[in-house]
Design a protein around this motif. Sequence first.
Motif, PDB file in Angstrom:
ATOM      1  N   ASP A 190       0.841  -1.198   0.000  1.00  0.00           N
ATOM      2  CA  ASP A 190       0.000   0.000   0.000  1.00  0.00           C
ATOM      3  C   ASP A 190       0.876   1.248   0.000  1.00  0.00           C
ATOM      4  O   ASP A 190       1.548   1.558   0.993  1.00  0.00           O
ATOM      5  N   ASN A 246       0.056   4.213   0.224  1.00  0.00           N
ATOM      6  CA  ASN A 246      -0.418   5.277   1.113  1.00  0.00           C
ATOM      7  C   ASN A 246       0.388   5.339   2.412  1.00  0.00           C
ATOM      8  O   ASN A 246       0.317   6.338   3.133  1.00  0.00           O
ATOM      9  N   TYR A 247       1.123   4.254   2.726  1.00  0.00           N
ATOM     10  CA  TYR A 247       1.965   4.227   3.917  1.00  0.00           C
ATOM     11  C   TYR A 247       3.418   4.367   3.495  1.00  0.00           C
ATOM     12  O   TYR A 247       3.840   3.861   2.453  1.00  0.00           O
ATOM     13  N   SER A 248       4.194   5.069   4.306  1.00  0.00           N
ATOM     14  CA  SER A 248       5.595   5.289   3.981  1.00  0.00           C
ATOM     15  C   SER A 248       6.386   3.986   4.077  1.00  0.00           C
ATOM     16  O   SER A 248       5.950   3.012   4.702  1.00  0.00           O
ATOM     17  N   GLN A 255       1.909   6.463  11.065  1.00  0.00           N
ATOM     18  CA  GLN A 255       1.760   7.650  10.233  1.00  0.00           C
ATOM     19  C   GLN A 255       3.083   8.330   9.878  1.00  0.00           C
ATOM     20  O   GLN A 255       3.105   9.489   9.494  1.00  0.00           O
TER      21      GLN A 255
END
Length: 244
Positions: free
Chosen positions: A53, A55-57, A243
């Motif tokens: 994904d 969207n995650y670092s 996050q």
Amino acid sequence: MPDLPENNPFQSPGPEDINVATNSQLPSFGLLVAGLIAGNTVNFISSISFYTDANYSVLARLFWVPIDLCYGLIYSLGLVVLIHSIYEQNLSKLMPGHWRLIAYLALITESVAWFVPWILIPLILGVFATTSKEAKIWKVHAWTVVVIFPVDLAAKLLSLYLQNYYSSMGDIGTVNYYVPWYSLDVLNTIIFLLNAAVLFITVLGIQQDIRQQTTRDNYHYLGLVLIMVLPLLDIVYRTYFLQM
């Protein structure tokens, strides 16, 4: 409750029933290796959507790896203990730590629906606690864990309700918002107290085992320790690293 039959496969030994030679027959190295491969493979497959994904670092995904390996270890050990006990026909020798390893195999069903493990795990633990001949302290331990799951499920459902209510731009000043919010606060406090109780009961149980010279294996202790430590690691990760 009527006396259980002596050949009940789920019965666990009391201090007077434990046989050191029997309990020393641990799963073979080959079974352990196979279990580690199978458990971690299934766990990786269930986690691959997170690792891919964007969207995650990269750091967030990287820091999840050691915690994910702990989940894989729990699945693996639970699978090994279950297969070994069935093969040796000694389900009656399962110890409290074994109960938890086997019960937490149900976490894999989270891919079916997120709430399924919160139903299956207490059911499995309830079977062991009800039919066991273990010392009372370990039955109390199991039932305390059983109680945590419906409370936690209620907290998760309330949290989802609040998220949906907020995202729909509802008036957060209404009773429809404040009652669930304060209820969620109460439930989270109850969950914290119950988990603290589980830790306290676990220490008492281990102390009693030492006093009574009750034989336990490493799988028992791993089942107790891993499943208490892992949720704390999960909380720390979601709070500080997810996050990033």
